[in-house]
Design a protein around this motif. Sequence first.
Motif, PDB file in Angstrom:
ATOM      1  N   ASN A 181     -10.657 -11.105  -5.522  1.00 25.23           N
ATOM      2  CA  ASN A 181     -11.298 -11.790  -4.396  1.00 25.23           C
ATOM      3  C   ASN A 181     -10.361 -12.733  -3.665  1.00 25.23           C
ATOM      4  OD1 ASN A 181     -13.741 -10.508  -4.914  1.00 25.23           O
ATOM      5  ND2 ASN A 181     -14.413 -12.104  -6.342  1.00 25.23           N
ATOM      6  N   ASN A 182      -9.441 -13.381  -4.380  1.00 31.03           N
ATOM      7  CA  ASN A 182      -8.556 -14.373  -3.759  1.00 31.03           C
ATOM      8  C   ASN A 182      -7.242 -13.766  -3.269  1.00 31.03           C
ATOM      9  OD1 ASN A 182      -7.628 -13.803  -6.316  1.00 31.03           O
ATOM     10  ND2 ASN A 182      -6.835 -15.879  -6.679  1.00 31.03           N
ATOM     11  N   THR A 183      -7.140 -12.451  -3.230  1.00 29.60           N
ATOM     12  CA  THR A 183      -5.896 -11.774  -2.868  1.00 29.60           C
ATOM     13  C   THR A 183      -6.143 -10.814  -1.702  1.00 29.60           C
ATOM     14  OG1 THR A 183      -5.175 -11.891  -5.180  1.00 29.60           O
ATOM     15  CG2 THR A 183      -3.985 -10.382  -3.744  1.00 29.60           C
ATOM     16  N   VAL A 184      -5.182 -10.796  -0.789  1.00 28.44           N
ATOM     17  CA  VAL A 184      -5.306  -9.930   0.392  1.00 28.44           C
ATOM     18  C   VAL A 184      -3.971  -9.219   0.620  1.00 28.44           C
ATOM     19  CG1 VAL A 184      -7.059 -11.352   1.519  1.00 28.44           C
ATOM     20  CG2 VAL A 184      -4.639 -11.815   1.929  1.00 28.44           C
ATOM     21  N   VAL A 185      -4.018  -8.161   1.414  1.00 22.95           N
ATOM     22  CA  VAL A 185      -2.766  -7.516   1.821  1.00 22.95           C
ATOM     23  C   VAL A 185      -2.088  -8.405   2.856  1.00 22.95           C
ATOM     24  CG1 VAL A 185      -3.524  -5.166   1.307  1.00 22.95           C
ATOM     25  CG2 VAL A 185      -3.992  -6.142   3.549  1.00 22.95           C
ATOM     26  N   GLY A 186      -0.757  -8.439   2.795  1.00 25.63           N
ATOM     27  CA  GLY A 186      -0.005  -9.323   3.670  1.00 25.63           C
ATOM     28  C   GLY A 186       0.478  -8.668   4.948  1.00 25.63           C
ATOM     29  N   SER A 187       1.340  -9.412   5.638  1.00 34.27           N
ATOM     30  CA  SER A 187       1.831  -8.957   6.941  1.00 34.27           C
ATOM     31  C   SER A 187       2.712  -7.717   6.826  1.00 34.27           C
ATOM     32  CB  SER A 187       2.603 -10.080   7.626  1.00 34.27           C
ATOM     33  OG  SER A 187       3.691 -10.502   6.811  1.00 34.27           O
ATOM     34  N   SER A 188       3.404  -7.564   5.708  1.00 35.79           N
ATOM     35  CA  SER A 188       4.269  -6.392   5.541  1.00 35.79           C
ATOM     36  C   SER A 188       3.460  -5.104   5.536  1.00 35.79           C
ATOM     37  CB  SER A 188       5.068  -6.508   4.242  1.00 35.79           C
ATOM     38  OG  SER A 188       5.948  -7.593   4.293  1.00 35.79           O
ATOM     39  N   TYR A 189       2.311  -5.155   4.869  1.00 36.02           N
ATOM     40  CA  TYR A 189       1.463  -3.961   4.831  1.00 36.02           C
ATOM     41  C   TYR A 189       0.927  -3.634   6.228  1.00 36.02           C
ATOM     42  CZ  TYR A 189      -1.916  -0.599   3.015  1.00 36.02           C
ATOM     43  OH  TYR A 189      -2.617   0.546   2.751  1.00 36.02           O
ATOM     44  N   VAL A 190       0.620  -4.679   6.994  1.00 34.50           N
ATOM     45  CA  VAL A 190       0.164  -4.470   8.371  1.00 34.50           C
ATOM     46  C   VAL A 190       1.273  -3.820   9.211  1.00 34.50           C
ATOM     47  CG1 VAL A 190      -0.633  -5.608  10.481  1.00 34.50           C
ATOM     48  CG2 VAL A 190      -1.470  -6.379   8.255  1.00 34.50           C
ATOM     49  N   LEU A 191       2.509  -4.289   9.030  1.00 32.58           N
ATOM     50  CA  LEU A 191       3.639  -3.679   9.750  1.00 32.58           C
ATOM     51  C   LEU A 191       3.804  -2.213   9.375  1.00 32.58           C
ATOM     52  CD1 LEU A 191       6.322  -6.517   9.493  1.00 32.58           C
ATOM     53  CD2 LEU A 191       5.115  -5.774  11.554  1.00 32.58           C
ATOM     54  N   PHE A 192       3.615  -1.917   8.093  1.00 28.88           N
ATOM     55  CA  PHE A 192       3.752  -0.531   7.656  1.00 28.88           C
ATOM     56  C   PHE A 192       2.658   0.353   8.251  1.00 28.88           C
ATOM     57  CE2 PHE A 192       3.035   2.762   4.285  1.00 28.88           C
ATOM     58  CZ  PHE A 192       4.172   3.496   4.568  1.00 28.88           C
ATOM     59  N   VAL A 193       1.438  -0.170   8.321  1.00 27.04           N
ATOM     60  CA  VAL A 193       0.342   0.591   8.938  1.00 27.04           C
ATOM     61  C   VAL A 193       0.641   0.832  10.420  1.00 27.04           C
ATOM     62  CG1 VAL A 193      -2.099   0.512   9.577  1.00 27.04           C
ATOM     63  CG2 VAL A 193      -1.399  -0.177   7.287  1.00 27.04           C
ATOM     64  N   LEU A 194       1.204  -0.169  11.101  1.00 27.77           N
ATOM     65  CA  LEU A 194       1.597   0.017  12.504  1.00 27.77           C
ATOM     66  C   LEU A 194       2.674   1.085  12.633  1.00 27.77           C
ATOM     67  CD1 LEU A 194       1.728  -3.658  13.851  1.00 27.77           C
ATOM     68  CD2 LEU A 194       0.102  -1.869  14.496  1.00 27.77           C
ATOM     69  N   SER A 195       3.573   1.135  11.661  1.00 30.79           N
ATOM     70  CA  SER A 195       4.606   2.175  11.672  1.00 30.79           C
ATOM     71  C   SER A 195       3.982   3.564  11.597  1.00 30.79           C
ATOM     72  CB  SER A 195       5.559   1.954  10.499  1.00 30.79           C
ATOM     73  OG  SER A 195       6.497   3.000  10.407  1.00 30.79           O
ATOM     74  N   ILE A 196       3.002   3.722  10.719  1.00 27.47           N
ATOM     75  CA  ILE A 196       2.299   5.013  10.613  1.00 27.47           C
ATOM     76  C   ILE A 196       1.578   5.333  11.909  1.00 27.47           C
ATOM     77  CG2 ILE A 196       0.476   6.259   9.396  1.00 27.47           C
ATOM     78  CD1 ILE A 196       1.138   4.639   6.919  1.00 27.47           C
ATOM     79  N   PHE A 197       0.946   4.321  12.494  1.00 27.37           N
ATOM     80  CA  PHE A 197       0.181   4.522  13.737  1.00 27.37           C
ATOM     81  C   PHE A 197       1.086   5.024  14.864  1.00 27.37           C
ATOM     82  CE2 PHE A 197      -1.120   2.688  17.834  1.00 27.37           C
ATOM     83  CZ  PHE A 197      -2.351   3.304  18.004  1.00 27.37           C
ATOM     84  N   PHE A 198       2.236   4.369  15.072  1.00 27.48           N
ATOM     85  CA  PHE A 198       3.133   4.780  16.152  1.00 27.48           C
ATOM     86  C   PHE A 198       3.720   6.159  15.892  1.00 27.48           C
ATOM     87  CE2 PHE A 198       3.271   0.223  17.287  1.00 27.48           C
ATOM     88  CZ  PHE A 198       3.091   0.332  18.658  1.00 27.48           C
ATOM     89  N   THR A 199       3.968   6.475  14.621  1.00 30.99           N
ATOM     90  CA  THR A 199       4.494   7.808  14.300  1.00 30.99           C
ATOM     91  C   THR A 199       3.481   8.890  14.647  1.00 30.99           C
ATOM     92  OG1 THR A 199       5.771   6.860  12.474  1.00 30.99           O
ATOM     93  CG2 THR A 199       5.486   9.240  12.489  1.00 30.99           C
ATOM     94  N   ILE A 200       2.218   8.676  14.272  1.00 31.74           N
ATOM     95  CA  ILE A 200       1.170   9.670  14.535  1.00 31.74           C
ATOM     96  C   ILE A 200       0.916   9.812  16.031  1.00 31.74           C
ATOM     97  CG2 ILE A 200      -1.279  10.198  14.223  1.00 31.74           C
ATOM     98  CD1 ILE A 200      -1.103   8.912  11.468  1.00 31.74           C
ATOM     99  N   VAL A 201       0.819   8.679  16.735  1.00 31.00           N
ATOM    100  CA  VAL A 201       0.568   8.730  18.176  1.00 31.00           C
ATOM    101  C   VAL A 201       1.701   9.450  18.902  1.00 31.00           C
ATOM    102  CG1 VAL A 201       0.379   7.312  20.257  1.00 31.00           C
ATOM    103  CG2 VAL A 201      -0.933   6.704  18.231  1.00 31.00           C
ATOM    104  N   GLY A 202       2.943   9.162  18.507  1.00 29.17           N
ATOM    105  CA  GLY A 202       4.080   9.829  19.137  1.00 29.17           C
ATOM    106  C   GLY A 202       4.059  11.331  18.927  1.00 29.17           C
TER     107      GLY A 202
END
Length: 213
Positions: A181-202
């Motif tokens: 409950n007191n733990t969340v994914v950080g900014s690095s994971y968000v950057l990685f998800v954005l990397s996947i998003f741009f790859t798929i969209v491209g």
Amino acid sequence: KDNCSYRYSTTFARISDTDARTDSCVVESFSSFNDIHKSRGKIQHGCNASEYLGFSSQPCSNIFAIASIANPDWINTGGQEGALTVGLVKQCQTIHGRTRVCISPSLPPEWITTLFFIILGIISLSITCGLLVISHWRREATKYARWIAFMGMVLFCMAALIFPVGFYINQVGGQPYKLPNNTVVGSSYVLFVLSIFFTIVGLLFAGKVCLPG
């Protein structure tokens, strides 16, 4: 004589009319051929534009993926003092307001596999960018660029699926695919998800007009 002249004149008129129709058909066929050639040129130009515009997102994907590895914030235990941030290459902690201390973490097999897939994906996208530059001189390079970029996307998606399996480690204290409950994914994971998003969209944008073949 007059009758023969009349017949010759009639025959000559028919032949002339036939020649005129033939010439008209040739002109129409030539015009149609030109129209088809122009249409193909426009389609080919649109194909090139779509490929270049689609592949132009791959450097952004690469940058986000590299930043996600370099930044040790895949898992964050919170913003309070003593919070722990865990990454794939570093683990950092601040205790009682002191200087932040970072060490190399002991990664579980799932996160080692995740790191391995991400590195392979970065290499694939880097090769894609190189092939895109080469395609200015050799048109066939774009065909290989599409498939290598697709391979990079698959590697990134596999890494994203495998990473949550390692939530069971002691530093996190969760279960596979479930954080405490007191733990969340950080900014690095968000950057990685954005990397996947741009790859798929491209890839989708490049393949909308120019399908692999």
